[in-house]
Motif scaffolding. Sequence first.
Motif, PDB file in Angstrom:
ATOM      1  N   THR A  73       0.999  -1.129   0.175  1.00  0.00           N
ATOM      2  CA  THR A  73       0.068  -0.048   0.009  1.00  0.00           C
ATOM      3  C   THR A  73       0.580   1.199   0.066  1.00  0.00           C
ATOM      4  O   THR A  73       0.298   2.474  -0.067  1.00  0.00           O
ATOM      5  N   GLU A  74       2.089   1.239   0.117  1.00  0.00           N
ATOM      6  CA  GLU A  74       3.018   2.311   0.151  1.00  0.00           C
ATOM      7  C   GLU A  74       4.155   2.287  -0.880  1.00  0.00           C
ATOM      8  O   GLU A  74       4.532   1.166  -1.228  1.00  0.00           O
ATOM      9  N   ILE A  75       4.658   3.558  -1.116  1.00  0.00           N
ATOM     10  CA  ILE A  75       5.844   3.477  -2.044  1.00  0.00           C
ATOM     11  C   ILE A  75       6.815   4.759  -1.643  1.00  0.00           C
ATOM     12  O   ILE A  75       6.003   5.914  -1.102  1.00  0.00           O
ATOM     13  N   THR A  79      10.928   5.425  -5.845  1.00  0.00           N
ATOM     14  CA  THR A  79      10.462   4.389  -6.721  1.00  0.00           C
ATOM     15  C   THR A  79       9.198   5.028  -7.644  1.00  0.00           C
ATOM     16  O   THR A  79       9.009   4.675  -8.731  1.00  0.00           O
ATOM     17  N   ALA A  80       8.461   6.143  -6.915  1.00  0.00           N
ATOM     18  CA  ALA A  80       7.513   6.696  -7.467  1.00  0.00           C
ATOM     19  C   ALA A  80       7.851   7.345  -8.992  1.00  0.00           C
ATOM     20  O   ALA A  80       7.197   7.181 -10.047  1.00  0.00           O
ATOM     21  N   LEU A  81       8.728   8.197  -8.682  1.00  0.00           N
ATOM     22  CA  LEU A  81       9.581   8.998  -9.902  1.00  0.00           C
ATOM     23  C   LEU A  81       9.868   7.966 -10.924  1.00  0.00           C
ATOM     24  O   LEU A  81       9.888   8.435 -12.036  1.00  0.00           O
ATOM     25  N   LEU A  88       6.817  13.263  -6.578  1.00  0.00           N
ATOM     26  CA  LEU A  88       5.900  13.091  -5.486  1.00  0.00           C
ATOM     27  C   LEU A  88       6.646  13.137  -4.185  1.00  0.00           C
ATOM     28  O   LEU A  88       7.602  12.482  -3.940  1.00  0.00           O
ATOM     29  N   ALA A  89       5.901  13.940  -3.583  1.00  0.00           N
ATOM     30  CA  ALA A  89       6.222  13.997  -1.998  1.00  0.00           C
ATOM     31  C   ALA A  89       5.399  13.335  -0.948  1.00  0.00           C
ATOM     32  O   ALA A  89       4.501  12.582  -1.348  1.00  0.00           O
ATOM     33  N   VAL A  95      -0.771   6.740  -8.310  1.00  0.00           N
ATOM     34  CA  VAL A  95      -1.620   6.140  -9.141  1.00  0.00           C
ATOM     35  C   VAL A  95      -0.917   5.518 -10.290  1.00  0.00           C
ATOM     36  O   VAL A  95       0.057   5.998 -11.147  1.00  0.00           O
ATOM     37  N   GLU A  96      -0.924   4.121 -10.563  1.00  0.00           N
ATOM     38  CA  GLU A  96      -0.228   3.327 -11.547  1.00  0.00           C
ATOM     39  C   GLU A  96      -1.283   2.830 -12.593  1.00  0.00           C
ATOM     40  O   GLU A  96      -2.305   2.209 -12.074  1.00  0.00           O
TER      41      GLU A  96
END
Length: 369
Positions: A73-75, A79-81, A88-89, A95-96
Motif C-alpha cells: 500500500t506504500e511507495i 520509486t514513484a519517480l 511526488l512528496a 496512481v499506476e
Amino acid sequence: MKSDIVESFSQMVKDKKMDRDVLESIIKDVFGMMIKKKYGQNSNFDVIVNMDKGDIEMYLFKKVVENVEDPETEIDPETALDKSGEELAAGDDYVEVLDFISFGRRHIVNLKQNLNQKIREIEKEIVYNDYKDMGGEIIVGEIYQMKPNYILLIHNSHEVIFPKNEQIPKERYKKGESIRVYIKEVQKKPSGPPLIVVSRACDEFLKKLFELEIPEIYDGIIEIKGIAREPGERAKVAVTSYDDRIDAVGACVGMKGIRIHSIVRELCNENIDVINYSEDIALYIARALAPAKLKDIYLDKVNKFAKIIADEDQISLIIGKNGQNIKLASKLTGYEIDVERKDGTPKEESTNGEEAVTEEDSAASSDEK
C-alpha cells in the motif's frame, strides 16, 4: 486481449440472457483476484469495465511515504519517480496504470480459468431459475437418448430427465420425436447443470392439459377439485362451476366430446371420467363410482370409511376392471370404500390394495355352499 474478453462477454449477454451488471461484476472480481495475486491481498486498486467500448482499465493506488513499511500500500518518492516520471512528496497519492500484458502468462491463464468457472456458475443459476419459474408448466421436448430407467429430452438446448416411473406405461417412445411433458421438479446439483425432471404420468399433467384445452378452467370459472389417475388406463376428474349458467361437466367434455377427446388422445387413449364435485360426501362417492347405481351408503366420517350397498348386477361396475373404478373413486374422494350386496354379504375390499373378487368367484363360492 482485454477487448476480446469484454466482446465475448457482451455476446454472452445476448445469447444467454445474462444481466450486464452481473457480467460486469464478474469481470471486475476476476481481474481483482489477478491484481491481488501479483500485488498483494491488501493492495488498493480499481477495475473499470466499459462493456460498450469493450475496454478494461486497471489502476493501482499507493501512498507516498519516506519509509515504506507496507510495500502493498506504500511507495517511496524515488520509486514513484522511477515508475511514473512524476516528482511526488510524502503524503501524495501514487496512481499506476496497470498493463494487462505485464501480468504474464501464468496470471492470464488463471484469469481465463476463473472467468470460465464464474460463467459456468452463472449459467447454472440462470438455467435453474428459468426452469424453476417454468415449474408446473408443460413443455415440448425432443427425445435424443433412451436409457433403461429414463429418457433424455432436449429442451432449449438443455437436458431434461424423463424417468421411467413418470412415463405412461403403455406408451412407446422413439428417438427424435417430440413429446409434451410436465415440469415436475427442478433441483440444483453440486456440480453440473441443474436436474430437471419431467412427467406424463402425474396428476398435475392431466390437470394442466385440462387448463390448456378448456378455457373455462383457465379463466377460473370452472375449478378442478380432485384428480385420481392410473396413467394410460383410466382417470377420474371432479369439477365444479362458479357460474350457474355453465355446466362444469359439459364444458369439459365439449361439443360431441371434442375437448375431452383431444386430452384422451394426448394420454394414449386414457379413459377419463369427468364428474360434478359435491360437498355432500355421499353424493360425491356415488358420482365417483358411476356408472354403477348404489342402493345405500353408510359413512364413517371420522375414519373416512364408506360402506356401499348395491344390487348384485352393479357390483362388477362398482369394482371395475382389476378393481380400477373403486380404487380411483377412493383416491378421488379420500374415503376407503367397501362394497356389500343388497342382502348384506360382503363382496370385496379393493381400496386397501387387496385383489378384487370377481362375480365368478362369488358364484363358485355359492355353489359350494
